[in-house]
Motif scaffolding. Structure first.
Motif, PDB file in Angstrom:
ATOM      1  N   ALA A  20       0.834  -1.207   0.000  1.00 44.54           N
ATOM      2  CA  ALA A  20       0.000   0.000   0.000  1.00 44.54           C
ATOM      3  C   ALA A  20       0.868   1.255   0.000  1.00 44.54           C
ATOM      4  O   ALA A  20       0.545   2.253  -0.662  1.00 44.54           O
ATOM      5  CB  ALA A  20      -0.926  -0.018   1.222  1.00 44.54           C
ATOM      6  N   PHE A  21       1.991   1.206   0.707  1.00 42.54           N
ATOM      7  CA  PHE A  21       2.882   2.366   0.717  1.00 42.54           C
ATOM      8  C   PHE A  21       3.490   2.594  -0.675  1.00 42.54           C
ATOM      9  O   PHE A  21       3.665   3.744  -1.093  1.00 42.54           O
ATOM     10  CB  PHE A  21       3.996   2.146   1.748  1.00 42.54           C
ATOM     11  N   ARG A  22       3.775   1.502  -1.382  1.00 41.76           N
ATOM     12  CA  ARG A  22       4.351   1.648  -2.735  1.00 41.76           C
ATOM     13  C   ARG A  22       3.348   2.323  -3.657  1.00 41.76           C
ATOM     14  O   ARG A  22       3.720   3.191  -4.471  1.00 41.76           O
ATOM     15  CB  ARG A  22       4.740   0.277  -3.287  1.00 41.76           C
ATOM     16  N   VAL A  23       2.073   1.970  -3.549  1.00 43.02           N
ATOM     17  CA  VAL A  23       1.054   2.591  -4.397  1.00 43.02           C
ATOM     18  C   VAL A  23       0.887   4.064  -4.037  1.00 43.02           C
ATOM     19  O   VAL A  23       0.822   4.942  -4.919  1.00 43.02           O
ATOM     20  CB  VAL A  23      -0.276   1.827  -4.256  1.00 43.02           C
ATOM     21  N   SER A  24       0.818   4.348  -2.752  1.00 42.61           N
ATOM     22  CA  SER A  24       0.652   5.732  -2.321  1.00 42.61           C
ATOM     23  C   SER A  24       1.912   6.545  -2.605  1.00 42.61           C
ATOM     24  O   SER A  24       1.819   7.759  -2.870  1.00 42.61           O
ATOM     25  CB  SER A  24       0.336   5.766  -0.820  1.00 42.61           C
ATOM     26  N   TRP A  25       3.066   5.910  -2.575  1.00 40.76           N
ATOM     27  CA  TRP A  25       4.327   6.618  -2.798  1.00 40.76           C
ATOM     28  C   TRP A  25       4.367   7.235  -4.188  1.00 40.76           C
ATOM     29  O   TRP A  25       4.849   8.362  -4.364  1.00 40.76           O
ATOM     30  CB  TRP A  25       5.486   5.636  -2.629  1.00 40.76           C
ATOM     31  N   ASN A  26       3.832   6.570  -5.175  1.00 37.43           N
ATOM     32  CA  ASN A  26       3.836   7.091  -6.542  1.00 37.43           C
ATOM     33  C   ASN A  26       2.992   8.362  -6.637  1.00 37.43           C
ATOM     34  O   ASN A  26       3.414   9.354  -7.251  1.00 37.43           O
ATOM     35  CB  ASN A  26       3.291   6.020  -7.492  1.00 37.43           C
ATOM     36  N   ALA A  27       1.828   8.366  -6.014  1.00 32.69           N
ATOM     37  CA  ALA A  27       0.948   9.529  -6.101  1.00 32.69           C
ATOM     38  C   ALA A  27       1.521  10.702  -5.320  1.00 32.69           C
ATOM     39  O   ALA A  27       1.527  11.848  -5.808  1.00 32.69           O
ATOM     40  CB  ALA A  27      -0.439   9.160  -5.566  1.00 32.69           C
ATOM     41  N   LEU A  28       2.027  10.452  -4.137  1.00 31.36           N
ATOM     42  CA  LEU A  28       2.556  11.544  -3.324  1.00 31.36           C
ATOM     43  C   LEU A  28       3.817  12.135  -3.947  1.00 31.36           C
ATOM     44  O   LEU A  28       4.070  13.344  -3.834  1.00 31.36           O
ATOM     45  CB  LEU A  28       2.838  11.041  -1.894  1.00 31.36           C
ATOM     46  N   ARG A  29       4.623  11.320  -4.607  1.00 33.19           N
ATOM     47  CA  ARG A  29       5.826  11.856  -5.268  1.00 33.19           C
ATOM     48  C   ARG A  29       5.446  12.801  -6.399  1.00 33.19           C
ATOM     49  O   ARG A  29       6.040  13.877  -6.542  1.00 33.19           O
ATOM     50  CB  ARG A  29       6.660  10.699  -5.801  1.00 33.19           C
ATOM     51  N   ASP A  30       4.435  12.435  -7.193  1.00 36.53           N
ATOM     52  CA  ASP A  30       4.016  13.302  -8.287  1.00 36.53           C
ATOM     53  C   ASP A  30       3.423  14.603  -7.762  1.00 36.53           C
ATOM     54  O   ASP A  30       3.629  15.682  -8.341  1.00 36.53           O
ATOM     55  CB  ASP A  30       2.999  12.577  -9.171  1.00 36.53           C
ATOM     56  N   VAL A  31       2.657  14.538  -6.667  1.00 41.12           N
ATOM     57  CA  VAL A  31       2.086  15.749  -6.083  1.00 41.12           C
ATOM     58  C   VAL A  31       3.195  16.656  -5.565  1.00 41.12           C
ATOM     59  O   VAL A  31       3.145  17.889  -5.741  1.00 41.12           O
ATOM     60  CB  VAL A  31       1.101  15.387  -4.956  1.00 41.12           C
ATOM     61  N   ALA A  32       4.222  16.091  -4.922  1.00 45.52           N
ATOM     62  CA  ALA A  32       5.327  16.892  -4.428  1.00 45.52           C
ATOM     63  C   ALA A  32       6.080  17.558  -5.577  1.00 45.52           C
ATOM     64  O   ALA A  32       6.504  18.724  -5.474  1.00 45.52           O
ATOM     65  CB  ALA A  32       6.278  16.020  -3.611  1.00 45.52           C
ATOM     66  N   THR A  33       6.231  16.851  -6.687  1.00 47.27           N
ATOM     67  CA  THR A  33       6.906  17.443  -7.854  1.00 47.27           C
ATOM     68  C   THR A  33       6.090  18.608  -8.414  1.00 47.27           C
ATOM     69  O   THR A  33       6.647  19.643  -8.811  1.00 47.27           O
ATOM     70  CB  THR A  33       7.099  16.368  -8.931  1.00 47.27           C
ATOM     71  N   ALA A  34       4.765  18.462  -8.409  1.00 46.87           N
ATOM     72  CA  ALA A  34       3.907  19.526  -8.942  1.00 46.87           C
ATOM     73  C   ALA A  34       3.930  20.765  -8.060  1.00 46.87           C
ATOM     74  O   ALA A  34       3.670  21.877  -8.557  1.00 46.87           O
ATOM     75  CB  ALA A  34       2.481  19.014  -9.098  1.00 46.87           C
ATOM     76  N   THR A  35       4.247  20.608  -6.765  1.00 51.79           N
ATOM     77  CA  THR A  35       4.286  21.766  -5.871  1.00 51.79           C
ATOM     78  C   THR A  35       5.678  22.396  -5.795  1.00 51.79           C
ATOM     79  O   THR A  35       5.897  23.292  -4.970  1.00 51.79           O
ATOM     80  CB  THR A  35       3.847  21.348  -4.461  1.00 51.79           C
ATOM     81  N   GLY A  36       6.617  21.930  -6.639  1.00 53.15           N
ATOM     82  CA  GLY A  36       7.918  22.589  -6.707  1.00 53.15           C
ATOM     83  C   GLY A  36       9.053  21.837  -6.072  1.00 53.15           C
ATOM     84  O   GLY A  36      10.172  22.372  -5.978  1.00 53.15           O
ATOM     85  N   ALA A  37       8.867  20.605  -5.601  1.00 55.82           N
ATOM     86  CA  ALA A  37       9.942  19.847  -4.962  1.00 55.82           C
ATOM     87  C   ALA A  37      10.858  19.268  -6.023  1.00 55.82           C
ATOM     88  O   ALA A  37      10.424  18.881  -7.118  1.00 55.82           O
ATOM     89  CB  ALA A  37       9.355  18.734  -4.096  1.00 55.82           C
ATOM     90  N   ASP A  38      12.153  19.190  -5.705  1.00 56.08           N
ATOM     91  CA  ASP A  38      13.083  18.573  -6.639  1.00 56.08           C
ATOM     92  C   ASP A  38      12.964  17.054  -6.554  1.00 56.08           C
ATOM     93  O   ASP A  38      12.130  16.506  -5.828  1.00 56.08           O
ATOM     94  CB  ASP A  38      14.510  19.034  -6.359  1.00 56.08           C
ATOM     95  N   SER A  39      13.818  16.343  -7.295  1.00 50.67           N
ATOM     96  CA  SER A  39      13.690  14.890  -7.370  1.00 50.67           C
ATOM     97  C   SER A  39      13.917  14.228  -6.011  1.00 50.67           C
ATOM     98  O   SER A  39      13.207  13.290  -5.637  1.00 50.67           O
ATOM     99  CB  SER A  39      14.673  14.336  -8.404  1.00 50.67           C
ATOM    100  N   THR A  40      14.933  14.705  -5.272  1.00 49.77           N
ATOM    101  CA  THR A  40      15.217  14.100  -3.959  1.00 49.77           C
ATOM    102  C   THR A  40      14.087  14.366  -2.973  1.00 49.77           C
ATOM    103  O   THR A  40      13.640  13.468  -2.249  1.00 49.77           O
ATOM    104  CB  THR A  40      16.528  14.661  -3.406  1.00 49.77           C
TER     105      THR A  40
END
Length: 285
Positions: A20-40
């Motif tokens: 479940a964390f792996r599935v949620s990890w993909n969505a939260l990473r994309d949201v963080a990228t959209a709000t201006g976060a870098d790759s790390t």
């Protein structure tokens, strides 16, 4: 459940949570990228949100009382926030291709502002709430329950139900019983014993219950009249009851006339009646 069954249940739970964390990890990473976060930062962002959820769950199992309720609120809040961000990730296809504009999570401006505020405030909230939960867990002292036996419970209940007088009353000093009243000396005529009255020397049965000491009688309360002998009482009773009829010759009347005790008054009454009976017999002869 035996130890093997518990181990399998925990292993299955860990596997489900990891997937479940792996599935949620993909969505939260994309949201963080959209709000201006870098790759790390985008890679670490899911650990900030879902990781705090795991920490709050452990704190809920450890803490008690108000601290446990606080941990449950943190767990519920971050679970809801993760659910909202995963839902937004499913509604905005542009987030999957990383072509969405920075800071744009919804077409409607108020909704976009709320979503950006939510996504950017979660890391700060993780620092605050995570530190608070760890501090509560470290300072938590579990209550040790000492097993009690039925006899101990009964003894404690009996002790509580006892009255304060039974717990704190001290035994008063023993009091020496008063000596039996001295019988009157025999007069000129032998005394006749009454069959309906107790003997003069009889003393009431001593009570086993200790009596409280009343202290010494003040000097002003003591009688100043000297003690009279048996002959003096008998003489005084003869003078007082000389004009009394046989019906008026009672122990109560003698007691009030000569001011003596009830026991001595009964002896005087019997003596006077005996004298009158003897005088009547001599007159008849």
């Amino acid at each position: 459940m035996n130890r093997l069954g518990k181990g399998l249940l925990v292993a299955a739970l860990v596997g489900v949570v990891a997937m479940a964390f792996r599935v949620s990890w993909n969505a939260l990473r994309d949201v963080a990228t959209a709000t201006g976060a870098d790759s790390t930062a985008a890679t670490l962002y899911p650990f900030v949100v879902d990781g705090l959820m795991a920490l709050a769950l452990v704190a809920t199992l450890t803490l008690t009382g108000d601290a446990r309720r606080f941990a449950l609120r943190v767990l519920a809040a971050y679970t809801l926030a993760s659910l909202v961000l995963n839902y937004v990730h499913g509604l905005v296809p542009e987030l999957h291709d990383e072509v969405v504009d920075w800071g744009r999570l919804a077409d409607w401006d108020p909704a976009n502002w709320a979503l950006v505020l939510l996504a950017t405030s979660l890391p700060v909230g993780s620092i605050y709430f995570g530190s608070d939960l760890v501090a509560k867990v470290l300072h938590h002292r579990p209550i040790e329950h000492t097993p009690t036996t039925p006899n101990q419970d009964e003894t404690a209940e009996t002790y509580v139900n006892r009255s304060t007088a039974d717990l704190g009353e001290s035994a008063p000093a023993p009091i020496t019983p008063a000596p039996a009243p001295v019988a009157l000396a025999a007069g000129p005529v032998s005394l006749v014993k009454s069959t309906d009255r107790p003997p003069v020397g009889a003393v009431a049965a001593e009570s086993t219950r200790p009596r409280r000491a009343t202290g010494r009688v003040p000097a002003v309360a003591r009688s100043t009249r000297p003690a009279r002998t048996a002959d003096e009482l008998l003489t005084e009773a003869r003078e007082v009851a000389a004009d009394w009829s046989d019906r008026e010759l009672t122990a109560e009347g003698i007691r009030r006339a000569v001011h003596t005790s009830p026991a001595k008054a009964r002896v005087l009454r019997d003596t006077l009646r005996a004298e009158r009976a003897a005088g009547s017999g001599e007159a008849a002869a």
